[in-house]
Design an enzyme around this catalytic site. Structure first.
Site, short mmCIF file in Angstrom:
data_model
loop_
_atom_site.label_atom_id
_atom_site.label_comp_id
_atom_site.label_asym_id
_atom_site.label_seq_id
_atom_site.Cartn_x
_atom_site.Cartn_y
_atom_site.Cartn_z
N PRO A 1 -8.33 5.81 9.69
CA PRO A 1 -6.65 6.86 9.98
C PRO A 1 -7.34 6.65 11.90
O PRO A 1 -5.59 7.85 11.70
CB PRO A 1 -6.89 7.90 9.51
CG PRO A 1 -8.61 8.12 9.25
CD PRO A 1 -9.30 6.56 9.37
N ASP B 1 -1.01 -1.94 16.69
CA ASP B 1 0.06 -1.23 16.17
C ASP B 1 0.43 0.12 16.52
O ASP B 1 -0.26 0.72 17.67
CB ASP B 1 -0.20 -1.37 15.09
CG ASP B 1 -0.04 -2.59 13.62
OD1 ASP B 1 0.84 -3.40 14.37
OD2 ASP B 1 -0.08 -2.75 12.37
N LYS C 1 6.20 -0.86 16.67
CA LYS C 1 7.80 -0.55 15.77
C LYS C 1 7.71 0.62 15.56
O LYS C 1 6.95 1.56 14.61
CB LYS C 1 7.66 -1.71 14.67
CG LYS C 1 7.84 -3.17 14.40
CD LYS C 1 8.83 -3.70 13.51
CE LYS C 1 7.34 -4.58 12.41
NZ LYS C 1 7.36 -5.48 11.93
N GLY D 1 -3.15 -0.22 11.86
CA GLY D 1 -3.82 1.52 11.15
C GLY D 1 -4.66 1.07 9.87
O GLY D 1 -3.82 0.00 9.13
N GLY D 2 -5.19 2.36 9.47
CA GLY D 2 -5.85 2.08 8.23
C GLY D 2 -5.94 1.15 7.47
O GLY D 2 -7.27 0.50 8.82
N ASP D 3 -5.29 -0.05 5.93
CA ASP D 3 -6.08 -0.70 5.96
C ASP D 3 -5.24 -1.85 5.75
O ASP D 3 -4.24 -1.70 5.75
CB ASP D 3 -6.57 -0.50 4.19
CG ASP D 3 -7.29 -1.67 3.59
OD1 ASP D 3 -8.42 -2.38 3.68
OD2 ASP D 3 -6.17 -2.60 3.43
N MET E 1 5.14 7.63 4.84
CA MET E 1 6.30 6.44 5.32
C MET E 1 7.26 7.99 4.97
O MET E 1 8.37 7.51 4.35
CB MET E 1 6.51 5.68 5.61
CG MET E 1 5.44 4.74 5.98
SD MET E 1 6.16 3.06 5.62
CE MET E 1 5.34 2.68 4.44
N1 SAH Z 1 -2.19 0.29 6.84
C1 SAH Z 1 -2.06 2.33 6.77
C2 SAH Z 1 0.07 2.71 6.74
C3 SAH Z 1 0.19 2.29 7.50
S1 SAH Z 1 2.26 2.71 6.55
C4 SAH Z 1 -3.05 2.94 6.59
O1 SAH Z 1 -3.77 2.21 5.10
O2 SAH Z 1 -3.39 3.71 6.66
C5 SAH Z 1 2.14 3.66 8.29
C6 SAH Z 1 2.04 5.42 7.29
O3 SAH Z 1 0.56 6.18 7.57
C7 SAH Z 1 2.20 6.68 8.28
O4 SAH Z 1 3.61 6.71 7.97
C8 SAH Z 1 1.89 7.69 7.49
O5 SAH Z 1 2.31 8.15 6.53
C9 SAH Z 1 0.41 7.07 7.14
N2 SAH Z 1 -0.95 7.31 8.74
C10 SAH Z 1 -0.85 6.49 9.10
N3 SAH Z 1 -2.27 7.29 9.60
C11 SAH Z 1 -2.45 8.02 9.90
C12 SAH Z 1 -3.15 9.38 9.88
N4 SAH Z 1 -3.86 9.36 10.93
N5 SAH Z 1 -2.56 11.03 9.79
C13 SAH Z 1 -1.74 11.13 8.38
N6 SAH Z 1 -0.63 9.69 7.69
C14 SAH Z 1 -1.36 8.43 8.64
#
Ligand code: SAH
Length: 249
Positions: free
Chosen positions: A8, A31, A53, A84-86, A163
């Site tokens: 995150p 990203d 994007k 980002g994230g997974d 999102m």
């Molecule tokens: N693959 C990512 C998600 C991508 S979609 C994952 O697994 O986290 C992008 C969305 O992820 C954003 O609109 C928001 O809802 C969330 N997001 C990503 N990073 C975040 C963060 N640091 N804090 C809060 N929401 C986050």
């Protein structure tokens, strides 16, 4: 080619494998949401390219990203596609893995902490709790017309919207229309695990107003359900009463 989840935002929440790959990579394609702190781990001198994007905005198209990844795979030894994230949670990681595979590029996928589950945990918001909620639904909120509102409104599952900042008014309205009580607790988790993080707790009836008044911006995770009310804030959790008790002795 490594398809890597960056978690995150906080670099300490990267997996060891992700951190090691960033130190080794010859090229990193990342990203928009990847934090500057995470990018600092990339070996100096390696190619760093942002293919982000903005929501609804212009930028690289998905086929362009695929083409660039394939081109980099030919040019460099270790290429990291950092997401980002997974990579497989609303990250289009599946599409990228498939495109690379079709092009004959070997792909290894490295999971990351998805914001869907890690943002609530960082913010002290359990998404399941014995006797309160035994399931979690992770929902893409960007197109509310595609969602199953009777199911989302009726379930006891904790709802975790990603999102959804721009569409929250519609989401709250639809949940209310289909019967979700207005006093259902809600947590807004903005930019969790970064220096700018905010945690705001409110109710379903108030959420739209709160998002406007507090100027909540992307990225944010919105948690809707009774588990939101279970714990005090992380600040309170950190404090505890132990120091007082020790002082009294
Ligand atoms: N693959 C990512 C998600 C991508 S979609 C994952 O697994 O986290 C992008 C969305 O992820 C954003 O609109 C928001 O809802 C969330 N997001 C990503 N990073 C975040 C963060 N640091 N804090 C809060 N929401 C986050």
């Amino acid at each position: 080619m490594f398809l890597v989840g960056a978690g995150p935002g906080d670099p300490e929440l990267l997996t060891m494998k992700a951190a090691q790959l960033l130190r080794q990579a010859d090229a990193v394609l990342y990203d928009r949401l990847i934090s500057a702190e995470v990018l600092r781990l990339v070996r100096p001198g390696s190619l760093l390219e942002c293919v982000g994007k903005a929501p609804g905005g212009r930028g690289w198209t998905q086929p362009q990203i695929h083409q660039e990844l394939i081109a980099l795979a030919y040019r460099f030894h270790t290429v990291v596609r950092l997401k980002g994230g997974d990579p497989f949670v609303f990250g289009r990681g599946g599409e990228e893995a498939w495109a690379l595979h079709q092009a004959g590029v070997p792909v290894e996928i490295v999971p990351g902490l998805s914001s869907a589950l890690s943002a609530p945990t960082v913010a002290g918001v359990p998404v399941t709790h014995r006797g309160i909620s035994a399931s979690v639904l992770v929902v893409d909120g960007h197109n509310p017309d595609r969602l199953e509102w009777p199911m989302l409104s009726g379930t006891k599952a904790t709802l975790v919207f990603l999102m959804a900042v721009g569409t929250i008014t519609t989401i709250a309205e639809r949940l209310a229309i289909f019967g979700k009580p207005g006093n259902t607790p809600v947590a807004i988790l903005e930019r969790t695990s970064t220096a700018h993080e905010r945690v705001i707790k409110t109710t379903l009836a108030q959420i739209s107003q709160v998002i406007n008044v507090q100027h909540i911006e992307n990225p944010a995770v919105i948690v809707i359900g009774e588990t939101v009310g279970v714990l005090p804030s992380v600040a309170e959790l950190r404090q505890g009463k132990l120091s007082e008790a020790v002082r009294c002795r």
